[in-house]
Design a protein around this motif. Sequence first.
Motif, PDB file in Angstrom:
ATOM      1  N   TYR A 144       0.887  -1.164   0.000  1.00  0.00           N
ATOM      2  CA  TYR A 144       0.000   0.000   0.000  1.00  0.00           C
ATOM      3  C   TYR A 144       0.922   1.210   0.000  1.00  0.00           C
ATOM      4  O   TYR A 144       1.507   1.533   1.029  1.00  0.00           O
ATOM      5  CB  TYR A 144      -0.874   0.040   1.254  1.00  0.00           C
ATOM      6  CG  TYR A 144      -1.951  -1.025   1.291  1.00  0.00           C
ATOM      7  CD1 TYR A 144      -3.140  -0.858   0.601  1.00  0.00           C
ATOM      8  CD2 TYR A 144      -1.785  -2.177   2.050  1.00  0.00           C
ATOM      9  CE1 TYR A 144      -4.135  -1.819   0.646  1.00  0.00           C
ATOM     10  CE2 TYR A 144      -2.779  -3.140   2.108  1.00  0.00           C
ATOM     11  CZ  TYR A 144      -3.943  -2.957   1.401  1.00  0.00           C
ATOM     12  OH  TYR A 144      -4.923  -3.909   1.449  1.00  0.00           O
ATOM     13  N   PHE A 159       4.154   1.020   2.054  1.00  0.00           N
ATOM     14  CA  PHE A 159       4.013   0.032   3.124  1.00  0.00           C
ATOM     15  C   PHE A 159       3.888  -1.365   2.540  1.00  0.00           C
ATOM     16  O   PHE A 159       2.969  -1.660   1.761  1.00  0.00           O
ATOM     17  CB  PHE A 159       2.787   0.379   3.984  1.00  0.00           C
ATOM     18  CG  PHE A 159       2.419  -0.685   4.978  1.00  0.00           C
ATOM     19  CD1 PHE A 159       3.320  -1.090   5.950  1.00  0.00           C
ATOM     20  CD2 PHE A 159       1.157  -1.275   4.941  1.00  0.00           C
ATOM     21  CE1 PHE A 159       2.977  -2.070   6.863  1.00  0.00           C
ATOM     22  CE2 PHE A 159       0.810  -2.257   5.860  1.00  0.00           C
ATOM     23  CZ  PHE A 159       1.724  -2.654   6.825  1.00  0.00           C
ATOM     24  N   ALA A 185       2.708  -4.767   2.824  1.00  0.00           N
ATOM     25  CA  ALA A 185       1.680  -5.405   3.658  1.00  0.00           C
ATOM     26  C   ALA A 185       1.821  -6.918   3.683  1.00  0.00           C
ATOM     27  O   ALA A 185       1.556  -7.559   4.697  1.00  0.00           O
ATOM     28  CB  ALA A 185       0.286  -5.016   3.167  1.00  0.00           C
ATOM     29  N   PRO A 241      -4.203 -14.343  12.016  1.00  0.00           N
ATOM     30  CA  PRO A 241      -4.719 -13.269  12.862  1.00  0.00           C
ATOM     31  C   PRO A 241      -5.095 -12.035  12.043  1.00  0.00           C
ATOM     32  O   PRO A 241      -4.655 -11.866  10.912  1.00  0.00           O
ATOM     33  CB  PRO A 241      -3.553 -12.960  13.805  1.00  0.00           C
ATOM     34  CG  PRO A 241      -2.353 -13.431  13.075  1.00  0.00           C
ATOM     35  CD  PRO A 241      -2.784 -14.610  12.279  1.00  0.00           C
ATOM     36  N   SER A 242      -5.894 -11.181  12.651  1.00  0.00           N
ATOM     37  CA  SER A 242      -6.345  -9.968  11.983  1.00  0.00           C
ATOM     38  C   SER A 242      -5.156  -9.094  11.585  1.00  0.00           C
ATOM     39  O   SER A 242      -4.214  -8.933  12.359  1.00  0.00           O
ATOM     40  CB  SER A 242      -7.260  -9.201  12.943  1.00  0.00           C
ATOM     41  OG  SER A 242      -7.937  -8.208  12.245  1.00  0.00           O
ATOM     42  N   GLY A 243      -5.196  -8.563  10.390  1.00  0.00           N
ATOM     43  CA  GLY A 243      -4.143  -7.659   9.943  1.00  0.00           C
ATOM     44  C   GLY A 243      -2.946  -8.344   9.321  1.00  0.00           C
ATOM     45  O   GLY A 243      -1.973  -7.687   8.959  1.00  0.00           O
ATOM     46  N   CYS A 244      -3.001  -9.679   9.177  1.00  0.00           N
ATOM     47  CA  CYS A 244      -1.838 -10.368   8.619  1.00  0.00           C
ATOM     48  C   CYS A 244      -1.842 -10.348   7.097  1.00  0.00           C
ATOM     49  O   CYS A 244      -0.927 -10.863   6.460  1.00  0.00           O
ATOM     50  CB  CYS A 244      -1.772 -11.803   9.130  1.00  0.00           C
ATOM     51  SG  CYS A 244      -3.099 -12.829   8.496  1.00  0.00           S
ATOM     52  N   GLY A 245      -2.877  -9.776   6.496  1.00  0.00           N
ATOM     53  CA  GLY A 245      -2.836  -9.580   5.051  1.00  0.00           C
ATOM     54  C   GLY A 245      -3.601 -10.605   4.233  1.00  0.00           C
ATOM     55  O   GLY A 245      -3.393 -10.710   3.026  1.00  0.00           O
ATOM     56  N   LYS A 246      -4.521 -11.326   4.859  1.00  0.00           N
ATOM     57  CA  LYS A 246      -5.285 -12.327   4.101  1.00  0.00           C
ATOM     58  C   LYS A 246      -6.131 -11.659   3.021  1.00  0.00           C
ATOM     59  O   LYS A 246      -6.107 -12.068   1.864  1.00  0.00           O
ATOM     60  CB  LYS A 246      -6.214 -13.114   5.053  1.00  0.00           C
ATOM     61  CG  LYS A 246      -5.513 -13.767   6.201  1.00  0.00           C
ATOM     62  CD  LYS A 246      -6.489 -14.452   7.140  1.00  0.00           C
ATOM     63  CE  LYS A 246      -7.469 -13.515   7.817  1.00  0.00           C
ATOM     64  NZ  LYS A 246      -6.856 -12.596   8.784  1.00  0.00           N
ATOM     65  N   SER A 247      -6.869 -10.608   3.433  1.00  0.00           N
ATOM     66  CA  SER A 247      -7.723  -9.924   2.445  1.00  0.00           C
ATOM     67  C   SER A 247      -6.867  -9.285   1.377  1.00  0.00           C
ATOM     68  O   SER A 247      -7.174  -9.352   0.182  1.00  0.00           O
ATOM     69  CB  SER A 247      -8.549  -8.843   3.124  1.00  0.00           C
ATOM     70  OG  SER A 247      -9.337  -9.385   4.135  1.00  0.00           O
ATOM     71  N   LEU A 281      -7.123   0.531  -5.391  1.00  0.00           N
ATOM     72  CA  LEU A 281      -6.853   1.551  -4.376  1.00  0.00           C
ATOM     73  C   LEU A 281      -5.683   2.395  -4.838  1.00  0.00           C
ATOM     74  O   LEU A 281      -4.721   1.863  -5.397  1.00  0.00           O
ATOM     75  CB  LEU A 281      -6.511   0.890  -3.034  1.00  0.00           C
ATOM     76  CG  LEU A 281      -7.611   0.017  -2.456  1.00  0.00           C
ATOM     77  CD1 LEU A 281      -7.083  -0.820  -1.309  1.00  0.00           C
ATOM     78  CD2 LEU A 281      -8.761   0.891  -1.987  1.00  0.00           C
TER      79      LEU A 281
END
Lengths: 259, 326
Positions: free
Chosen positions: A14, A17, A19, A38-44, A57
Motif C-alpha cells: 500500500y 508500506f 503489507a 490473525p487480523s491484519g496479517c494480510g489475508k484480504s 486503491l
Amino acid sequence: MSKRIDVTDLNVYYGSFLAVADVSLVMEPRSVTAFIGPSGCGKSTFLRTLNRMHEVLPGARVEGKVVMDGTDLYGANVDPVEVRRQVGMVFQRPNPFPTMSIADNVLAGVKLNNRRISKSDAADMVESSLRGANLWTEVKDRLDRPGSSLSGGQQQRLCIARTIAVKPQVVLMDEPCSALDPISTLAIEDLIEELKSDYTIVIVTHNMQQAARVSDRTAFFNIEGTGKPGRLVEMGDTSTIFSSPSKKATEDYISGRFG
Amino acid sequence: MTVTSPTRSPRTPAAASGGTRSRRRSGRGFYGLSLGAGISILVVLAAVAAFLLIEAWPAIVASREELDAISWLDASSLAVYIGPLIFGTLLSSVLALLFAVPIAVGIALFISHYAPRAIAQALGYLVDLLAAIPSVVYGLWGALWLQPVIDPFFRWLSDNLGFIPLFADYTPPARNVLAASTVLAVMILPIITAVSREVFLQAPRLHEEAALALGATRWEMVRMAVLPFGRSGVISASMLGLGRALGETMAVLMIISPGYLFSFFLLKPGQHQTIAANIASKFPEASGLSVNALIATGLALFTITFAVNMLARWVIARRKEFSGAN
Ligand SMILES: Nc1ncnc2c1ncn2[C@@H]1O[C@H](COP(=O)(O)OP(=O)(O)OP(=O)(O)O)[C@@H](O)[C@H]1O
Ligand SMILES: [Mg+2]
C-alpha cells in the motif's frame, strides 16, 4: 472451468508500506483453499491480488507472479477487467446492487459481456444461477423485488449467484459468513461444498471450524508485529494443518493460544 | 468511524442519574428549537404567499377596461398576458437545464471518479467559483462577449437546420431565448455540479467494488453503482438549478429582446420574455393597478417554482425502494 493458480514471490504494497511479503503458494482446481491467520496479517490484501482488485486503491501495487493457466495475471498486456471476469469475488459484507431487482442483480455481470441477451436466455440464467446458489426456491416468486429486500444470508447467496452467473474459473470469498447467523452460514458452507466441483475456491475465514469443515487445503498467514509485513507460515492439507502442523505458530493459533 | 455522541456515551452503569434530567431537558430544548425553526419556515412561506395573493387580487378581479388602462398590457385578460410569460420562463429554464445537466453530471463524475486528486480538487474549486459570480456580470458577459461569439454558430444552425421551425429565421444580434438559456446554463452549472459531485462521492465503495469484481470497466462501474445511486441526488440538484433559472432576472433582462408570444422560434429575437425579467423591466415605472398586475405574474412564478419542487419530490419518492437508502 476451474483453473489452478500459482503464486510466486508475491509482495503486496500500500504505497510504500509492504503489507504482504514473499508469498508463494498454489491453489488447486476443484478444491477449496482456506486462508487463516490473525487480523491484519494480510489475508484480504493477498486475496484481492488474485483478481487484481488490490490495485484499484490509489498507490496500491504488487510485485511477483500470479500465474493462472500459463499466463501471468500481472503480465504487461493482461487486462485487469478480463482477469476479474475469470476470477470472481464474494465480499465480506453482502453487497447486492440496491437499485437493481433480484433478477437484474444476477444478470449484472452477464450483461456486461453480452448486452443483447434474449429474454428466455436471461430467465434461464437467472434460474440456474440462483439454483446454483441455493436461493431459487426462496426468491422465485419475487425476482423483480429489490435485492436489498432480502435477508443478509439471502443477500450473500444472491452475491454468490451473481458471481457464478458469469461462469468464472475461480471464486474468491473474503469472510463470506462473518455477517451471517449460524443457519445462513451453514447454507453457504453447503453451497461451497457443491461449488467446489466446478470452481477453484479460495476462502478467507476467522472461523477455525469453518476452515476445517469446508477446505481441502489451508494456508496459515502470520505477522510478526505491527508495521511488519504478513507472511505465509505454512500451507498443507487441512487435516494435516489442524492435526499436526509443522510450525509452532500455526499450532498456537489453531489451538487458540495466541496473543 | 466510532464517534460516540456525548448523549450516548453514559450508557455504562457508572453514569450518574443526576445528569439524566438535564440531558432530557436539553433534548426537549433542542426539539423545541427545531420545531420552532420548522414552523417559522412555514410562516414565512405562508406570509409570502399571502402577500402575493393579496397584492395580486386587484389585478385578478380587474375589469377589461381597467386592464386596458395599463399602457404595456394589451391583452384581453390577465391570464392571456401571463400565459406567454409563463411559457417564456419555462422554455428558457428548461433549455438551460437541458444544456447544463449533462455537462454538470459529466464534470461531477470526472471530479469524483476519474480525475487524479489534485486536478479534481482544482476543478471542483473552479466550478464553485462560477457560483460566486454575480448575475449582472453574467448578463454583461452574455451581452458583450457571448453574443458575438455565439453568432456564427447560430448562423450555421439557422442555415443548415433552418427547415426545422425551432432553428428558423435567425436574426443577429443573438438576443434570442437560446442565447439567454446558454447563459442561464452556465449560471446553474455550479450548483448542479457541486450537488451531483457530493452525491457521486458518497456512492458506496462496496457496490463499486462489486461492479469491478464482476469485470466492469470503470465506466460500466459508474453506470452500475454510481449513477443509479446518484439519480435522486442529480434530480434534486437539477431542481435546485431549475429553481435558480426560473427566477433569474438580470442575465435574461440584459440579453433577451423581449416578446410576448407562444413561440418555438428559438433563434428569433422578440419572441420570449421571462416573468422575473419582465417584472424587473416594468416595475420602476409601474404604479397603481399595474403594480398589482406585475405581482400577479410574480404569484404565477411562485406557483411554478413550488410545483417544480413538488414534482421533484414525487420523482424521487417514486423509486425510493430501489434507491439504496436502506
Ligand atoms: N487500504 C489500505 N491502505 C493502507 N493499508 C491497508 C489498507 N488495507 C489494509 N491495510 C493494511 O494492510 C495490512 C493487512 O490488512 P488486511 O486487511 O489484508 O488484513 P486481514 O488479514 O484481512 O485482516 P482481517 O482478518 O482483520 O480482515 C494491515 O496492516 C492493514 O493495516
Ligand atoms: Mg480481511
